[in-house]
Design a protein around this motif. Structure first.
Motif, short mmCIF file in Angstrom:
data_model
loop_
_atom_site.label_atom_id
_atom_site.label_comp_id
_atom_site.label_asym_id
_atom_site.label_seq_id
_atom_site.Cartn_x
_atom_site.Cartn_y
_atom_site.Cartn_z
N ALA A 1 6.69 4.01 -15.45
CA ALA A 1 5.30 3.76 -15.04
C ALA A 1 4.33 4.00 -16.20
O ALA A 1 3.11 4.05 -15.99
N ASN A 2 4.88 4.18 -17.43
CA ASN A 2 4.07 4.37 -18.64
C ASN A 2 3.35 5.72 -18.67
O ASN A 2 2.24 5.84 -19.18
N ALA A 3 4.00 6.76 -18.11
CA ALA A 3 3.38 8.08 -18.09
C ALA A 3 3.14 8.61 -19.51
O ALA A 3 2.09 9.19 -19.79
N TRP A 4 4.11 8.39 -20.40
CA TRP A 4 3.98 8.92 -21.77
C TRP A 4 2.75 8.34 -22.47
O TRP A 4 1.89 9.08 -22.96
N GLU A 5 2.65 7.01 -22.50
CA GLU A 5 1.53 6.36 -23.18
C GLU A 5 0.20 6.73 -22.53
O GLU A 5 -0.81 6.94 -23.22
N THR A 6 0.17 6.80 -21.19
CA THR A 6 -1.07 7.09 -20.48
C THR A 6 -1.57 8.50 -20.79
O THR A 6 -2.77 8.70 -21.01
N VAL A 7 -0.67 9.46 -20.83
CA VAL A 7 -1.06 10.83 -21.16
C VAL A 7 -1.60 10.90 -22.59
O VAL A 7 -2.64 11.53 -22.85
N VAL A 8 -0.89 10.27 -23.52
CA VAL A 8 -1.34 10.28 -24.92
C VAL A 8 -2.71 9.63 -25.06
O VAL A 8 -3.60 10.13 -25.75
N ASN A 9 -2.90 8.49 -24.37
CA ASN A 9 -4.19 7.79 -24.45
C ASN A 9 -5.32 8.62 -23.85
O ASN A 9 -6.45 8.61 -24.36
N ALA A 10 -5.02 9.35 -22.79
CA ALA A 10 -6.05 10.22 -22.19
C ALA A 10 -6.44 11.34 -23.15
O ALA A 10 -7.63 11.66 -23.29
N SER B 1 -3.18 20.42 -20.76
CA SER B 1 -2.33 19.81 -19.72
C SER B 1 -1.50 18.68 -20.30
O SER B 1 -0.32 18.52 -19.97
N GLY B 2 -2.11 17.87 -21.17
CA GLY B 2 -1.39 16.78 -21.81
C GLY B 2 -0.24 17.29 -22.66
O GLY B 2 0.87 16.72 -22.65
N CYS B 3 -0.48 18.36 -23.40
CA CYS B 3 0.60 18.94 -24.22
C CYS B 3 1.75 19.42 -23.34
O CYS B 3 2.93 19.20 -23.67
N ARG B 4 1.42 20.07 -22.24
CA ARG B 4 2.47 20.52 -21.32
C ARG B 4 3.32 19.34 -20.84
O ARG B 4 4.55 19.43 -20.77
N LEU B 5 2.65 18.25 -20.50
CA LEU B 5 3.38 17.08 -20.00
C LEU B 5 4.28 16.48 -21.08
O LEU B 5 5.43 16.12 -20.81
#
Length: 660
Positions: A150-159, A172-176
């Motif tokens: 579902a593109n979780a990796w790219e979405t977190v990085v973009n956020a 939170s992004g680092c934790r993910l």
């Protein structure tokens, strides 16, 4: 019953009026409030609350009220319950959350304008709730792949890239990213083609490095302030430092490209600065780990006895101020000798940084790394991860490095290693690491062989064959190698091993596998040194069907393989006894053996004519001798090659005559 009936009415109302935004918002708010009570969460899932929330979020993707309450409810539902996390994942919550995070992270500029500035705090809330819920979902392994798809990796990085000053989002992004990276490595999918594309296209390294740089700047500013910081502020600063460092470690562990990119960004200098400024144990642990992961990925992994790929090795040794990395690691780790995690990180870093690098070995020697590691091993005798990587670090430091070998012996490291063998018979990775130390200590150092023998290492290695991890291939390979190096040129150790039944154990090892393997190489190597010049050992091996087993290894090995090389050398020694010659004849393999022997004799004669090579024993002896003896050594090598060729020819004649 009344409580359940009330919940059912809420869900029914949301289902009946699915196109009415105000009804959906109120329903999400009610469910969100009920999620504060743990006993009700499971009941909510049973009556269909999860599906109602997901339908509302999909139907009204830009409604700040629906999105805020709905995402928060999903985050609460997944807390501390793997069954609910799995239920949410199966229901498709991951995809809905990722899409919501993408919408409210600036990808849709029109959305931000339509909501207005007053809704910005709620947008921030939606982002943080999405991140919290995704983090909870990732605690269940089954949810990992659907979220990545579902593109979780790219979405977190973009956020993280869109809102660099949002500290909560960054943490939170680092934790993910850490959890996703660990999941990828654990599942073995980190190097798949799909993930490789994700990693190459993702700006994760740049984003996390910038976040870590901001964390360092905050730490530097705090260090220069005269006023003491409140505990809350201190905690925030430390969280930023260790989470971003941990994320850098996770990224570096995923791929060589990530590690190279981090080096280019200046991550090594940055991590050293964090080590120097921040003495918090957790920060030290993860800055050291990050440096180690970068070095490990650049080297191409940790494989004892193997040499690094040239490209990877060039990066490994070419890290900027690489010697400074060694000093920084020892200095940082020495601050917290009682912290188990910090000491593990230090051992891990030394093992990765010093591998295949003479410069780093000497730098660690100057920084007293041997003493630091031995102290950690003594302080945490039952911590298997400290024991494993502490012994690996000692082995790497001792490899072809007399300075570190002497430091280990002077600080009674050989006694400690022998003790580890007796205490970790049940755990293969620790036992194997201890054998690895023995090999690198003993193979070029006669003093170390004698010291290890006196400490009881010979007996302990032999006992390991019958231990719980005695069937592990790594343990078998390195146990045999250890016995061979302990026995090499040391009659006392030969006898210790023989009397403990070591010759028999090695012979049994040769029969374990149908195909030749590194275990056969090590087993034949061990036999060669165990029986060299020892008549009692030769007779014992011959009587235990040693000839048959060595012949089998020779016949099923490739012509130029190390297994055949060492099996033949062991057999040459054994055929000093007529019993051994008779056994070869009885096996009916004289024609095959004659072909092998003729080939061998030809190679030995060619080697003698060209003042040919040296075997492993001669290499070790030459390294231990001074340069002034090189002239006489050359003559010895020629004589040894001629003698070995002559021995082979004599065995050929004896076997040929016996066969006819």
């Amino acid at each position: 019953m009344d409580e359940q009936a009330g919940l059912v009415k809420i869900i029914q109302c949301m289902n009946m009026y699915g196109n009415m935004e105000d009804v959906q918002e109120k329903g999400c708010v009610e469910i969100n409030q009920l999620c504060d009570f743990p006993p009700i969460r499971e009941l909510l899932c049973r009556v269909g609350a999860v599906q109602a929330l997901l339908d509302a979020l999909k139907t009204f993707p830009v409604s700040i009220g629906v999105q805020y309450a709905g995402c928060q409810a999903l985050a609460k539902l997944s807390v501390d319950c793997n069954e609910l996390r799995l239920h949410l994942g199966v229901s498709g919550a991951g995809t809905v959350l990722v899409e919501a995070l993408a919408r409210f992270s600036g990808e849709d500029a029109n959305l931000q304008k339509s909501l207005g500035s007053q809704a910005l705090p709620h947008c921030e809330g939606v982002r943080n709730f999405c991140l919290a819920a995704i983090f909870q979902l990732l605690q269940v392994e089954e949810n990992m792949v659907p979220l990545l798809r579902a593109n979780a990796w790219e979405t977190v990085v973009n956020a993280m890239a869109a809102f660099p000053e949002d500290n909560d989002l960054t943490l939170s992004g680092c934790r993910l990213l850490i959890v996703m990276a660990e999941g990828l490595i654990k599942s073995g999918t980190a190097n798949t083609k799909a993930m490789d594309v994700i990693m190459r296209q993702s700006p994760a390294c740049q984003v996390v490095f910038r976040a870590s740089t901001r964390a360092l700047r905050h730490v530097e500013n705090a260090a220069h302030q005269a006023v003491a910081l409140s505990p809350l502020v201190q905690d925030f600063l430390l969280q930023g430092a260790w989470l971003t460092s941990s994320a850098l470690a996770a990224l570096a562990s995923l791929s060589f490209e990530n590690a190279r990119q981090l080096v280019d960004l200046g991550a090594c200098e940055h991590l050293r600065s964090l080590m120097r400024l921040c003495t918090n144990d957790v920060v030290v642990e993860w800055t050291v780990r990050a440096l180690a992961e970068i070095a490990l990925s650049l080297r191409g992994g940790f494989s004892p006895g193997a040499k690094a790929d040239s490209q990877e090795h060039a990066w490994h040794t070419g890290m900027k101020d690489s010697s400074t990395n060694c000093q920084a690691v020892v200095a940082a780790v020495s601050i917290a000798p009682q912290n188990q995690n910090v000491q593990f990180a230090g051992c891990y870093a030394v093992a990765t940084l010093a591998t295949d690098c003479r410069k780093h070995q000497l730098q660690f020697h100057a920084s007293h790394a041997v003493e630091m590691i031995l102290q950690a091993l003594r302080l945490f005798p039952d911590a298997d991860h400290v024991q494993e990587w502490g012994h690996r670090a000692l082995a790497v430091l001792a490899s072809d490095c007399p300075e570190n070998q002497s430091a280990i012996l002077q600080n009674h490291g050989h006694v400690l290693v022998t003790s580890t063998l007796s205490r970790f018979l049940h755990l293969a990775r620790v036992y194997f690491s201890a054998c690895y130390v023995i090999v690198n200590l003993a193979q070029t150092n006669l003093e170390a062989r004698k010291a290890l023998g006196t400490a009881g290492a010979c007996q302990q290695v032999v006992r390991g064959f019958a231990g719980p991890c005695g069937s592990d291939l790594d343990v078998l390979e390195w146990s045999c190698r250890a016995l061979g190096d302990l026995a090499n040129g040391c009659r006392e150790n030969q006898e210790r091993i023989r009397l403990e039944g070591g010759c028999t154990k090695v012979l049994e090892t040769l029969s374990l596998l149908k195909e030749t393997s590194p275990v056969h190489v090590s087993g034949c190597y061990a036999l060669t040194h165990l029986i060299a010049g020892n008549r009692d050992a030769q007779v014992q091996v011959g009587a235990s069907h040693g000839c048959e087993k060595l012949v089998n290894v020779i016949l099923k090995s490739l012509p130029d393989s190390q297994a055949r090389l060492w099996a033949f050398r062991a057999l040459l020694t054994l055929t000093d006894t007529s019993l051994s010659v008779d056994r070869i004849v009885e096996m009916g393999t004289v024609p095959e053996m004659m072909e092998v022997i003729n080939t061998w004799v030809g190679k030995m004669e060619a080697k003698a004519e060209s003042n040919g090579g040296r075997d492993r024993e001669e290499e070790g002896r030459e390294k231990a001798q001074s340069r002034g003896k090189e002239g006489s050594n050359g003559g010895d090598r020629l004589g040894n090659a001629q003698e070995e060729g002559g021995d082979a020819a004599r065995r050929r004649n004896r076997i040929s005559k016996s066969g006819t």
